[in-house]
Design a protein around this motif. Structure first.
Motif, PDB file in Angstrom:
ATOM      1  N   SER A  46       0.841  -1.200   0.000  1.00 25.47           N
ATOM      2  CA  SER A  46       0.000   0.000   0.000  1.00 25.47           C
ATOM      3  C   SER A  46       0.875   1.247   0.000  1.00 25.47           C
ATOM      4  O   SER A  46       1.656   1.467   0.936  1.00 25.47           O
ATOM      5  CB  SER A  46      -0.918   0.016   1.229  1.00 25.47           C
ATOM      6  OG  SER A  46      -1.626   1.236   1.292  1.00 25.47           O
ATOM      7  N   TRP A  47       0.714   2.074  -1.044  1.00 22.88           N
ATOM      8  CA  TRP A  47       1.470   3.315  -1.126  1.00 22.88           C
ATOM      9  C   TRP A  47       1.055   4.296  -0.030  1.00 22.88           C
ATOM     10  O   TRP A  47       1.822   5.189   0.342  1.00 22.88           O
ATOM     11  CB  TRP A  47       1.241   3.982  -2.486  1.00 22.88           C
ATOM     12  CG  TRP A  47       2.046   3.385  -3.591  1.00 22.88           C
ATOM     13  CD1 TRP A  47       1.583   2.662  -4.662  1.00 22.88           C
ATOM     14  CD2 TRP A  47       3.475   3.448  -3.757  1.00 22.88           C
ATOM     15  NE1 TRP A  47       2.617   2.275  -5.467  1.00 22.88           N
ATOM     16  CE2 TRP A  47       3.797   2.747  -4.947  1.00 22.88           C
ATOM     17  CE3 TRP A  47       4.507   4.021  -3.014  1.00 22.88           C
ATOM     18  CZ2 TRP A  47       5.101   2.611  -5.397  1.00 22.88           C
ATOM     19  CZ3 TRP A  47       5.812   3.896  -3.476  1.00 22.88           C
ATOM     20  CH2 TRP A  47       6.097   3.192  -4.649  1.00 22.88           C
ATOM     21  N   PHE A  48      -0.132   4.135   0.489  1.00 20.63           N
ATOM     22  CA  PHE A  48      -0.715   5.154   1.365  1.00 20.63           C
ATOM     23  C   PHE A  48      -0.314   5.009   2.834  1.00 20.63           C
ATOM     24  O   PHE A  48      -0.618   5.877   3.641  1.00 20.63           O
ATOM     25  CB  PHE A  48      -2.242   5.129   1.240  1.00 20.63           C
ATOM     26  CG  PHE A  48      -2.709   5.320  -0.174  1.00 20.63           C
ATOM     27  CD1 PHE A  48      -2.662   6.568  -0.769  1.00 20.63           C
ATOM     28  CD2 PHE A  48      -3.160   4.244  -0.924  1.00 20.63           C
ATOM     29  CE1 PHE A  48      -3.077   6.751  -2.087  1.00 20.63           C
ATOM     30  CE2 PHE A  48      -3.566   4.409  -2.237  1.00 20.63           C
ATOM     31  CZ  PHE A  48      -3.524   5.668  -2.819  1.00 20.63           C
ATOM     32  N   VAL A  49       0.321   3.903   3.186  1.00 21.36           N
ATOM     33  CA  VAL A  49       0.731   3.701   4.571  1.00 21.36           C
ATOM     34  C   VAL A  49       2.162   4.203   4.741  1.00 21.36           C
ATOM     35  O   VAL A  49       3.077   3.681   4.102  1.00 21.36           O
ATOM     36  CB  VAL A  49       0.644   2.210   4.978  1.00 21.36           C
ATOM     37  CG1 VAL A  49       1.079   2.032   6.420  1.00 21.36           C
ATOM     38  CG2 VAL A  49      -0.785   1.701   4.784  1.00 21.36           C
ATOM     39  N   PRO A  50       2.378   5.218   5.571  1.00 17.83           N
ATOM     40  CA  PRO A  50       3.722   5.776   5.703  1.00 17.83           C
ATOM     41  C   PRO A  50       4.703   4.780   6.306  1.00 17.83           C
ATOM     42  O   PRO A  50       4.317   3.886   7.050  1.00 17.83           O
ATOM     43  CB  PRO A  50       3.510   6.975   6.636  1.00 17.83           C
ATOM     44  CG  PRO A  50       2.235   6.691   7.359  1.00 17.83           C
ATOM     45  CD  PRO A  50       1.390   5.899   6.415  1.00 17.83           C
ATOM     46  N   TYR A  51       5.951   4.945   5.952  1.00 19.70           N
ATOM     47  CA  TYR A  51       7.103   4.216   6.495  1.00 19.70           C
ATOM     48  C   TYR A  51       7.215   2.759   6.012  1.00 19.70           C
ATOM     49  O   TYR A  51       8.306   2.312   5.681  1.00 19.70           O
ATOM     50  CB  TYR A  51       7.107   4.227   8.027  1.00 19.70           C
ATOM     51  CG  TYR A  51       7.029   5.607   8.617  1.00 19.70           C
ATOM     52  CD1 TYR A  51       8.067   6.523   8.444  1.00 19.70           C
ATOM     53  CD2 TYR A  51       5.911   6.014   9.340  1.00 19.70           C
ATOM     54  CE1 TYR A  51       7.994   7.808   8.972  1.00 19.70           C
ATOM     55  CE2 TYR A  51       5.829   7.296   9.876  1.00 19.70           C
ATOM     56  CZ  TYR A  51       6.871   8.193   9.682  1.00 19.70           C
ATOM     57  OH  TYR A  51       6.790   9.454  10.203  1.00 19.70           O
ATOM     58  N   ILE A  52       6.103   2.014   6.010  1.00 24.53           N
ATOM     59  CA  ILE A  52       6.221   0.594   5.675  1.00 24.53           C
ATOM     60  C   ILE A  52       5.524   0.207   4.368  1.00 24.53           C
ATOM     61  O   ILE A  52       5.735  -0.897   3.861  1.00 24.53           O
ATOM     62  CB  ILE A  52       5.673  -0.311   6.811  1.00 24.53           C
ATOM     63  CG1 ILE A  52       4.238   0.078   7.181  1.00 24.53           C
ATOM     64  CG2 ILE A  52       6.583  -0.279   8.013  1.00 24.53           C
ATOM     65  CD1 ILE A  52       3.599  -0.871   8.153  1.00 24.53           C
ATOM     66  N   LYS A  53       4.692   1.089   3.821  1.00 25.34           N
ATOM     67  CA  LYS A  53       4.035   0.831   2.526  1.00 25.34           C
ATOM     68  C   LYS A  53       3.372  -0.539   2.474  1.00 25.34           C
ATOM     69  O   LYS A  53       3.493  -1.294   1.512  1.00 25.34           O
ATOM     70  CB  LYS A  53       5.050   0.954   1.371  1.00 25.34           C
ATOM     71  CG  LYS A  53       5.794   2.272   1.324  1.00 25.34           C
ATOM     72  CD  LYS A  53       4.855   3.441   1.089  1.00 25.34           C
ATOM     73  CE  LYS A  53       5.611   4.759   1.005  1.00 25.34           C
ATOM     74  NZ  LYS A  53       4.695   5.919   0.909  1.00 25.34           N
ATOM     75  N   ALA A  54       2.663  -0.866   3.527  1.00 24.56           N
ATOM     76  CA  ALA A  54       2.023  -2.179   3.614  1.00 24.56           C
ATOM     77  C   ALA A  54       0.809  -2.072   4.519  1.00 24.56           C
ATOM     78  O   ALA A  54       0.776  -1.246   5.438  1.00 24.56           O
ATOM     79  CB  ALA A  54       2.995  -3.203   4.168  1.00 24.56           C
ATOM     80  N   ARG A  55      -0.172  -2.912   4.251  1.00 27.45           N
ATOM     81  CA  ARG A  55      -1.353  -2.954   5.121  1.00 27.45           C
ATOM     82  C   ARG A  55      -1.819  -4.391   5.310  1.00 27.45           C
ATOM     83  O   ARG A  55      -1.606  -5.261   4.465  1.00 27.45           O
ATOM     84  CB  ARG A  55      -2.481  -2.092   4.571  1.00 27.45           C
ATOM     85  CG  ARG A  55      -3.101  -2.573   3.275  1.00 27.45           C
ATOM     86  CD  ARG A  55      -4.232  -1.656   2.830  1.00 27.45           C
ATOM     87  NE  ARG A  55      -4.810  -2.077   1.558  1.00 27.45           N
ATOM     88  CZ  ARG A  55      -5.786  -2.962   1.437  1.00 27.45           C
ATOM     89  NH1 ARG A  55      -6.284  -3.547   2.523  1.00 27.45           N
ATOM     90  NH2 ARG A  55      -6.267  -3.289   0.256  1.00 27.45           N
ATOM     91  N   ASN A  56      -2.466  -4.582   6.434  1.00 24.66           N
ATOM     92  CA  ASN A  56      -3.007  -5.889   6.781  1.00 24.66           C
ATOM     93  C   ASN A  56      -4.413  -6.039   6.202  1.00 24.66           C
ATOM     94  O   ASN A  56      -5.238  -5.121   6.312  1.00 24.66           O
ATOM     95  CB  ASN A  56      -3.040  -6.017   8.307  1.00 24.66           C
ATOM     96  CG  ASN A  56      -3.746  -7.261   8.770  1.00 24.66           C
ATOM     97  OD1 ASN A  56      -3.540  -8.331   8.221  1.00 24.66           O
ATOM     98  ND2 ASN A  56      -4.589  -7.120   9.778  1.00 24.66           N
ATOM     99  N   ILE A  57      -4.693  -7.177   5.603  1.00 26.85           N
ATOM    100  CA  ILE A  57      -6.061  -7.463   5.145  1.00 26.85           C
ATOM    101  C   ILE A  57      -6.786  -8.140   6.305  1.00 26.85           C
ATOM    102  O   ILE A  57      -6.424  -9.246   6.716  1.00 26.85           O
ATOM    103  CB  ILE A  57      -6.066  -8.371   3.904  1.00 26.85           C
ATOM    104  CG1 ILE A  57      -5.307  -7.685   2.767  1.00 26.85           C
ATOM    105  CG2 ILE A  57      -7.505  -8.666   3.470  1.00 26.85           C
ATOM    106  CD1 ILE A  57      -5.189  -8.532   1.520  1.00 26.85           C
ATOM    107  N   LYS A  58      -7.784  -7.473   6.828  1.00 26.69           N
ATOM    108  CA  LYS A  58      -8.460  -7.958   8.029  1.00 26.69           C
ATOM    109  C   LYS A  58      -9.052  -9.346   7.825  1.00 26.69           C
ATOM    110  O   LYS A  58      -9.574  -9.672   6.759  1.00 26.69           O
ATOM    111  CB  LYS A  58      -9.552  -6.976   8.449  1.00 26.69           C
ATOM    112  CG  LYS A  58      -9.005  -5.631   8.901  1.00 26.69           C
ATOM    113  CD  LYS A  58     -10.131  -4.695   9.323  1.00 26.69           C
ATOM    114  CE  LYS A  58      -9.566  -3.357   9.798  1.00 26.69           C
ATOM    115  NZ  LYS A  58     -10.654  -2.423  10.196  1.00 26.69           N
ATOM    116  N   ALA A  59      -8.979 -10.122   8.891  1.00 28.18           N
ATOM    117  CA  ALA A  59      -9.426 -11.514   8.816  1.00 28.18           C
ATOM    118  C   ALA A  59     -10.903 -11.629   8.474  1.00 28.18           C
ATOM    119  O   ALA A  59     -11.302 -12.519   7.718  1.00 28.18           O
ATOM    120  CB  ALA A  59      -9.132 -12.223  10.134  1.00 28.18           C
ATOM    121  N   GLU A  60     -11.730 -10.726   9.041  1.00 28.15           N
ATOM    122  CA  GLU A  60     -13.166 -10.830   8.765  1.00 28.15           C
ATOM    123  C   GLU A  60     -13.485 -10.578   7.293  1.00 28.15           C
ATOM    124  O   GLU A  60     -14.465 -11.106   6.757  1.00 28.15           O
ATOM    125  CB  GLU A  60     -13.978  -9.887   9.659  1.00 28.15           C
ATOM    126  CG  GLU A  60     -13.709  -8.403   9.496  1.00 28.15           C
ATOM    127  CD  GLU A  60     -12.732  -7.895  10.525  1.00 28.15           C
ATOM    128  OE1 GLU A  60     -12.933  -6.764  11.022  1.00 28.15           O
ATOM    129  OE2 GLU A  60     -11.760  -8.607  10.838  1.00 28.15           O
TER     130      GLU A  60
END
Length: 457
Positions: free
Chosen positions: A313-327
């Motif tokens: 994810s370009w939009f998350v600062p510093y790590i450029k990554a996001r978690n896809i929620k389990a639900e």
């Protein structure tokens, strides 16, 4: 798939883990003790944080919690009745040194002396965590974990604990899940003390990592034969898609979640190559710090509940990554909305076992929160029992493959205060009615007890 099929076919008997395998339960001071102002105790950052509007689910707090401060003997007798002979608990820094530094509190020290003595009288081995998130509020006013002076404050606190309790406590854990208390407390602001931003996060990381090693050195200085460890939260990290962007994003999250605190202790330094923002931490480092970060722990505590699926994810600062929620992934989840995925604990044991300098490994936390329903005075929590069985089979598989796992502690013995979630999630093997403080053993608690009696097949 082959390994998962092997786990399903495994029988689950205590004897399969070996006669020296340690079985226990885990708790933490602020989550169970209550008596937040009793007998000279000073305020902790959680006493302050829970009083702030909108921080905790339905304004819950740990002022009374499970009243363990007054009911510890009753709970220990119950523990013994359930065949549980290893008890992990933490010491409240502000109960033994109300201002964080300076004059100790004899009544607070006396409480832990009585607790330890009662454990030993009942043939329950105490496993003590020195810091489980409840920093004295007076130290937070001086910057808390962002102030390098905390190394000196922590050393004095550890010295007091070892001098008071080290003659009877043989197993110590220095920190509980440092990434969580510095991340949630000093970057996201969702846990005490509620600070945010990289300017707080980076020094807190470094100072916690230094304290992790310094605390261990002090214990060994006084009791060279003591077993000294520290515990790490960890999650099995997988990329959402087999594409380079997601693979690299998952690698960054793995470095943050699973490698940030263990690798400095092993002499490997911080994982700067995968987490470029850690370069900014140099301003908080002094000459000789890399050596001070290192300690040869007797064991590490692995604390795993779930896995995370990661997408670039370009939009998350510093790590450029996001978690896809389990639900959103439509997988089985707990009341915490964490995926039920037993292979995660196998994978984390494998990961930590792969470090050449890691010695013994204990699962110092594993468990699940579900909505418990009382019917005719009973709680038939089949989902929790099945969760424990599934994860224990994964632990057994790891052990059978030669991984150096030496014990397993359920989180948690009783239901308790679950930080920002308040009393809503129930993790306990024993149900607590917070109005009456009545304890009710759940079906999962009875299963664990029978398993420890060698009666479960």
């Amino acid at each position: 798939m082959v390994k998962e099929e092997q786990e399903k076919k495994l029988s689950l008997k205590r004897e399969d883990f070996g006669k020296d395998f340690k079985w226990g339960v885990s708790t933490a001071a602020y989550q169970i003790e209550g008596s937040h102002q009793a007998d000279g105790k000073g305020p902790s950052i959680w006493d302050i944080f829970t009083a702030k509007r909108g921080k905790i689910y339905q304004a819950h707090n740990g002022n009374i919690a499970c009243d363990f401060y007054n009911k510890y003997e009753e709970d220990l007798y119950l523990m013994k009745d359930l065949n549980i002979h290893n008890f992990r608990f933490s010491i409240s820094w502000s109960r033994v040194i109300p201002a964080g530094v300076g004059v100790p509190n004899p009544e607070g020290i006396d409480f832990y002396n009585k607790l330890i003595d009662k454990c030993l009288a009942l043939d329950i081995e105490p496993w003590v965590t020195l810091y489980h998130w409840d920093l004295p509020a007076a130290l937070e006013q001086k910057g808390g974990w962002t102030n390098r002076e905390i190394i000196s404050w922590f050393k004095d606190y550890v010295t007091l604990c070892v001098q008071c309790f080290g003659d009877r406590v043989k197993n110590w854990m220095v920190l509980n899940e440092p990434l969580v208390f510095v991340g949630a407390g000093y970057f996201l602001g969702v846990h005490a003390p509620g600070k945010r931003g990289m300017k707080n996060f980076l020094p807190a990381i470094h100072h916690a990592a230094l304290c992790q090693a310094e605390g261990a050195r002090i214990i060994k200085q006084y009791y060279p034969l003591a077993k000294v460890g520290t515990t790490f939260s960890c999650s099995f990290i997988e990329p959402s898609r087999p594409i380079q962007k997601d693979i690299m994003a998952a690698q960054r999250i793995d470095a943050l979640v699973n490698r940030l605190f263990i690798e400095p202790a092993l002499g490997m330094g911080y994982p700067v190559e995968d987490l470029k923002f850690l370069k900014k931490m140099e301003k908080y480092q002094l000459p000789g710090d890399k050596a001070l970060l290192q300690f040869d722990f007797d064991f590490i505590g692995v604390q795993n509940y779930t896995r995370e699926i990661i997408k670039h994810s370009w939009f998350v600062p510093y790590i450029k990554a996001r978690n896809i929620k389990a639900e959103k992934r439509k997988v089985p989840i707990t009341a915490m909305k964490w995926e039920i995925y037993p292979d995660s604990i196998y994978q984390m044991l494998k990961k930590f076992n792969s470090y050449k300098k890691v010695r013994d490994i204990y699962v110092t936390e594993n468990g699940a929160a579900f909505k418990d329903i009382i019917e005719d005075g009973r709680i038939n929590d089949k989902r929790r029992t099945n969760y424990l069985k599934g994860y224990l089979k994964a632990v057994l598989q790891a052990k059978k493959e030669g991984m150096n796992v030496k014990g397993y502690f359920v989180w948690s013995f009783t239901d308790n205060f679950e930080w920002a979630e308040g009393f809503r999630p129930r993790f306990g093997l024993v149900h607590v009615d917070y109005q009456t403080q009545k304890r009710t053993i759940k079906a999962s608690g009875k299963w664990y007890s029978n398993f420890l009696r060698n009666q479960v097949k």
